[in-house]
Write a protein that holds these residues in place. Structure first.
Motif, PDB file in Angstrom:
ATOM      1  N   HIS A 187       0.833  -1.203   0.000  1.00 13.79           N
ATOM      2  CA  HIS A 187       0.000   0.000   0.000  1.00 13.79           C
ATOM      3  C   HIS A 187       0.865   1.249   0.000  1.00 13.79           C
ATOM      4  CE1 HIS A 187      -3.028   2.946   1.128  1.00 13.79           C
ATOM      5  NE2 HIS A 187      -2.292   3.252   2.194  1.00 13.79           N
ATOM      6  N   ARG A 188       1.899   1.252   0.817  1.00  8.89           N
ATOM      7  CA  ARG A 188       2.799   2.408   0.848  1.00  8.89           C
ATOM      8  C   ARG A 188       3.541   2.548  -0.475  1.00  8.89           C
ATOM      9  NH1 ARG A 188       1.274   5.620   2.357  1.00  8.89           N
ATOM     10  NH2 ARG A 188       3.139   6.803   2.878  1.00  8.89           N
ATOM     11  N   ALA A 189       3.898   1.416  -1.087  1.00  9.38           N
ATOM     12  CA  ALA A 189       4.564   1.459  -2.389  1.00  9.38           C
ATOM     13  C   ALA A 189       3.667   2.111  -3.435  1.00  9.38           C
ATOM     14  CB  ALA A 189       4.964   0.050  -2.822  1.00  9.38           C
ATOM     15  N   ASP A 190       2.364   1.826  -3.351  1.00  6.32           N
ATOM     16  CA  ASP A 190       1.408   2.465  -4.267  1.00  6.32           C
ATOM     17  C   ASP A 190       1.441   3.984  -4.125  1.00  6.32           C
ATOM     18  OD1 ASP A 190       0.555   0.033  -5.273  1.00  6.32           O
ATOM     19  OD2 ASP A 190      -1.126  -0.139  -3.878  1.00  6.32           O
ATOM     20  N   ASP A 191       1.655   4.468  -2.898  1.00  5.96           N
ATOM     21  CA  ASP A 191       1.752   5.913  -2.676  1.00  5.96           C
ATOM     22  C   ASP A 191       3.038   6.480  -3.277  1.00  5.96           C
ATOM     23  OD1 ASP A 191      -0.601   5.944  -1.273  1.00  5.96           O
ATOM     24  OD2 ASP A 191       0.335   5.863   0.706  1.00  5.96           O
ATOM     25  N   PHE A 192       4.122   5.720  -3.195  1.00 10.35           N
ATOM     26  CA  PHE A 192       5.426   6.250  -3.569  1.00 10.35           C
ATOM     27  C   PHE A 192       5.708   6.193  -5.056  1.00 10.35           C
ATOM     28  CE2 PHE A 192       6.450   6.860   0.727  1.00 10.35           C
ATOM     29  CZ  PHE A 192       7.668   7.521   0.812  1.00 10.35           C
ATOM     30  N   ILE A 193       5.123   5.260  -5.765  1.00  9.37           N
ATOM     31  CA  ILE A 193       5.425   5.127  -7.188  1.00  9.37           C
ATOM     32  C   ILE A 193       5.083   6.406  -7.968  1.00  9.37           C
ATOM     33  CG2 ILE A 193       4.744   3.914  -9.305  1.00  9.37           C
ATOM     34  CD1 ILE A 193       4.726   1.333  -7.605  1.00  9.37           C
ATOM     35  N   PRO A 194       3.895   7.030  -7.794  1.00 12.72           N
ATOM     36  CA  PRO A 194       3.631   8.299  -8.497  1.00 12.72           C
ATOM     37  C   PRO A 194       4.602   9.409  -8.099  1.00 12.72           C
ATOM     38  CG  PRO A 194       1.590   7.343  -7.657  1.00 12.72           C
ATOM     39  CD  PRO A 194       2.709   6.576  -7.033  1.00 12.72           C
ATOM     40  N   LEU A 195       4.970   9.446  -6.819  1.00 11.72           N
ATOM     41  CA  LEU A 195       5.917  10.450  -6.352  1.00 11.72           C
ATOM     42  C   LEU A 195       7.258  10.297  -7.048  1.00 11.72           C
ATOM     43  CD1 LEU A 195       7.092  12.572  -4.344  1.00 11.72           C
ATOM     44  CD2 LEU A 195       7.450  10.677  -2.756  1.00 11.72           C
ATOM     45  N   LEU A 196       7.774   9.074  -7.107  1.00 13.58           N
ATOM     46  CA  LEU A 196       9.078   8.841  -7.718  1.00 13.58           C
ATOM     47  C   LEU A 196       9.048   9.086  -9.218  1.00 13.58           C
ATOM     48  CD1 LEU A 196      10.284   5.677  -5.774  1.00 13.58           C
ATOM     49  CD2 LEU A 196      10.892   8.059  -5.392  1.00 13.58           C
ATOM     50  N   LYS A 197       7.922   8.823  -9.839  1.00  2.97           N
ATOM     51  CA  LYS A 197       7.825   9.112 -11.270  1.00  2.97           C
ATOM     52  C   LYS A 197       7.815  10.615 -11.524  1.00  2.97           C
ATOM     53  CE  LYS A 197       5.705   4.812 -12.874  1.00  2.97           C
ATOM     54  NZ  LYS A 197       4.542   4.165 -13.525  1.00  2.97           N
ATOM     55  N   LEU A 198       7.203  11.368 -10.602  1.00  2.00           N
ATOM     56  CA  LEU A 198       7.221  12.825 -10.705  1.00  2.00           C
ATOM     57  C   LEU A 198       8.650  13.356 -10.566  1.00  2.00           C
ATOM     58  CD1 LEU A 198       5.623  15.528 -10.806  1.00  2.00           C
ATOM     59  CD2 LEU A 198       5.488  15.408  -8.316  1.00  2.00           C
ATOM     60  N   LEU A 199       9.439  12.703  -9.701  1.00  2.00           N
ATOM     61  CA  LEU A 199      10.812  13.126  -9.440  1.00  2.00           C
ATOM     62  C   LEU A 199      11.825  12.229 -10.151  1.00  2.00           C
ATOM     63  CD1 LEU A 199      10.474  13.796  -5.601  1.00  2.00           C
ATOM     64  CD2 LEU A 199      10.494  15.489  -7.429  1.00  2.00           C
ATOM     65  N   LYS A 200      11.424  11.611 -11.229  1.00  2.18           N
ATOM     66  CA  LYS A 200      12.272  10.644 -11.920  1.00  2.18           C
ATOM     67  C   LYS A 200      13.617  11.260 -12.297  1.00  2.18           C
ATOM     68  CE  LYS A 200      12.207   7.206 -15.632  1.00  2.18           C
ATOM     69  NZ  LYS A 200      12.609   6.132 -14.710  1.00  2.18           N
ATOM     70  N   GLY A 201      14.680  10.514 -12.014  1.00  4.71           N
ATOM     71  CA  GLY A 201      16.021  10.979 -12.304  1.00  4.71           C
ATOM     72  C   GLY A 201      16.650  11.788 -11.191  1.00  4.71           C
ATOM     73  N   LYS A 202      15.895  12.054 -10.089  1.00  8.75           N
ATOM     74  CA  LYS A 202      16.383  12.891  -8.994  1.00  8.75           C
ATOM     75  C   LYS A 202      17.044  12.082  -7.876  1.00  8.75           C
ATOM     76  CE  LYS A 202      14.829  16.732 -10.793  1.00  8.75           C
ATOM     77  NZ  LYS A 202      15.771  17.749 -11.330  1.00  8.75           N
ATOM     78  N   ASN A 203      17.085  10.762  -8.022  1.00  8.56           N
ATOM     79  CA  ASN A 203      17.707   9.900  -7.014  1.00  8.56           C
ATOM     80  C   ASN A 203      17.164  10.188  -5.615  1.00  8.56           C
ATOM     81  OD1 ASN A 203      19.294   7.803  -6.145  1.00  8.56           O
ATOM     82  ND2 ASN A 203      21.196   8.988  -6.085  1.00  8.56           N
ATOM     83  N   VAL A 204      15.864  10.121  -5.499  1.00  6.58           N
ATOM     84  CA  VAL A 204      15.180  10.370  -4.230  1.00  6.58           C
ATOM     85  C   VAL A 204      15.681   9.402  -3.168  1.00  6.58           C
ATOM     86  CG1 VAL A 204      12.948  10.180  -3.064  1.00  6.58           C
ATOM     87  CG2 VAL A 204      13.111  11.312  -5.286  1.00  6.58           C
ATOM     88  N   GLU A 205      15.878   9.909  -1.992  1.00  6.03           N
ATOM     89  CA  GLU A 205      16.292   9.063  -0.878  1.00  6.03           C
ATOM     90  C   GLU A 205      15.067   8.629  -0.084  1.00  6.03           C
ATOM     91  OE1 GLU A 205      20.112   9.221   1.569  1.00  6.03           O
ATOM     92  OE2 GLU A 205      18.729  10.564   2.596  1.00  6.03           O
ATOM     93  N   ILE A 206      14.886   7.334   0.051  1.00 12.81           N
ATOM     94  CA  ILE A 206      13.763   6.780   0.793  1.00 12.81           C
ATOM     95  C   ILE A 206      14.271   6.219   2.108  1.00 12.81           C
ATOM     96  CG2 ILE A 206      11.926   5.062   0.821  1.00 12.81           C
ATOM     97  CD1 ILE A 206      11.890   5.173  -2.213  1.00 12.81           C
TER      98      ILE A 206
END
Length: 420
Positions: A187-206
């Motif tokens: 469920h949490r992964a479902d929340d994060f996938i759109p976020l990471l796609k918005l920031l794609k290429g930014k090497n977001v730290e989780i």
């Protein structure tokens, strides 16, 4: 080239030199604006990127030899022209290799204020959102207006963003077995996938596991009921699989801070290895599940006396320069697991002495610098731009966001280290 008239003004209260003079008064140090101007000396240096820059600084020290520095830096723009600006926190990465991060919080009264945003953009290498934990934003995490502001308005030197994934104190459905834990992670992964796609290429730290335990004993809770102390490994494994399936690449679109631990001083001051041994076990298990991937290690410094029911860093330990070697050795040891990041640095509001705060920051920053690349960045917590919070970095005052003495001690420590 030389700094322009406004930068060198000693009469305009919003100019850098009067700001420095006023901040020094709060630390009990008398400095005249004329002395600052007369004491500035130009020197050309070369940064870690082999690009030249020109620096001019003025430093004073207190009775404890804590340096306070203000100055100006000139770098060439795209046209090859020299451009001067005030020496700020974001420039310290040039001297030390350590980036300085701040936090933004939509709950802060000043969040919508233009000066708040200008200060955040001009001072920090990167920003972390602190205003939305899972119990507040279970369906939209982090808040999209914060994401849009950072993405569209903020152009950081270091493009990393940091977001929390799981925290044992967050509200969540009752979890009594492994299947329920796995379902919640998905469920949490479902929340994060759109976020990471918005920031794609930014090497977001989780941050996979935020504050999984305290040194007074392992914390009970649903996550432990499901997988014991290995719950961060299970969460990271599932999340990695989901993000890979979504076409997101590790160390390009995101990476893991596997654990962000609350307080390290009991581990450090008692020459213990509780945190190190735990991280070593987690990393070994993770390598078996998803392979050898670079991870980072999180440390928190919430500095203050342990007299209010919270676990705090030992401010007496940190203000003693004799403990710098022990702190440096601790950073290096954790670096065997992964690069170290100080994720939350602030002071309890019971500590009011700005000189004491400056000495503590000087010692922590010195140890980080001397760890020789083990510490990547330091993030100030508690609303660096709004010191009405319980946890106070005290880098800026609440009066028009003027820099305070600890701000100049950070710059002084960085410049002094570069001189060496």
């Amino acid at each position: 080239p030389y700094p322009g008239e406004w930068l060198l003004s000693i009469d305009n209260p919003n100019a850098p030199i009067p700001q420095f003079v006023n901040a020094m008064k709060t630390a009990g140090i008398e400095v005249a604006g004329e002395s600052v101007v007369q004491g500035l000396k130009l020197e050309q240096r070369t940064g870690p990127d082999n690009q030249p820059y020109i620096l001019t600084t003025y430093t004073v020290t207190d009775k404890n030899n804590t340096p306070y520095t203000m100055g100006f830096i000139a770098q060439k723009n795209e046209k090859g022209e020299w451009r001067w600006e005030k020496l700020r926190l974001k420039h310290l990465v040039i001297f030390t290799g350590i980036s300085i991060g701040g936090t933004v919080n939509i709950a802060e009264p000043g969040f919508r204020d233009r000066k708040y945003k200008e200060t955040a953009i001009s001072e920090f290498n990167w920003l972390s959102d602190t205003g939305c934990f899972m119990e507040e934003c279970i369906h939209e995490y982090p808040p999209i207006d914060v994401i849009n502001w950072i993405v569209n308005k903020y152009n950081p030197i270091d493009s990393t963003r940091t977001y929390h994934f799981l925290w044992i104190h967050d509200k969540h459905p009752r979890i009594t077995n492994k299947d329920q834990f796995d379902a919640f992670v998905n469920h949490r992964a479902d929340d994060f996938i759109p976020l990471l796609k918005l920031l794609k290429g930014k090497n977001v730290e989780i941050i996979v596991a935020n504050e999984p335990f305290y040194f007074v004993g392992w914390q009970a809770g649903d996550f432990y009921d499901a997988y014991g102390k290995q719950w961060p490994t299970r969460a990271a494994t599932l999340l990695f699989q989901r993000l890979t399936e979504a076409g997101l690449k590790y160390n390009e679109d995101y990476h893991f801070m596997i654990v962000n631990q609350y307080n390290i001083i009991p581990d450090l001051s008692n020459d213990s290895s509780v945190y190190y041994n735990y991280l070593k076990t987690i990393k070994s298990s993770l390598e078996q599940n998803i392979g050898s991937l670079p991870i980072t290690v999180g440390l928190q410094f919430h500095i203050g006396p342990d007299d209010d029911g919270y676990i705090r860093e030992d401010h007496l330990f940190l203000q003693d320069p004799k403990n710098i070697p022990r702190l440096k050795a601790y950073f290096r040891k954790l670096c065997e697991i992964g690069k170290v990041q100080i994720t939350e640095l602030d002071f309890d509001d019971s500590i009011t002495d700005l000189g004491q705060k400056s000495r503590i920051l000087n010692n922590i920053f010195t140890a980080a610098i001397e760890s020789e690349g083990c510490v990547e960045n330091i993030t100030f917590w508690g609303g660096p731009l709004n010191n009405n919070a319980r946890f106070r970095p005290d880098l800026f005052s609440t009066l028009n966001y003027q820099p305070m003495a600890p701000y100049y001690s950070l710059i002084g420590t960085a410049v002094r280290s570069n001189d060496k």
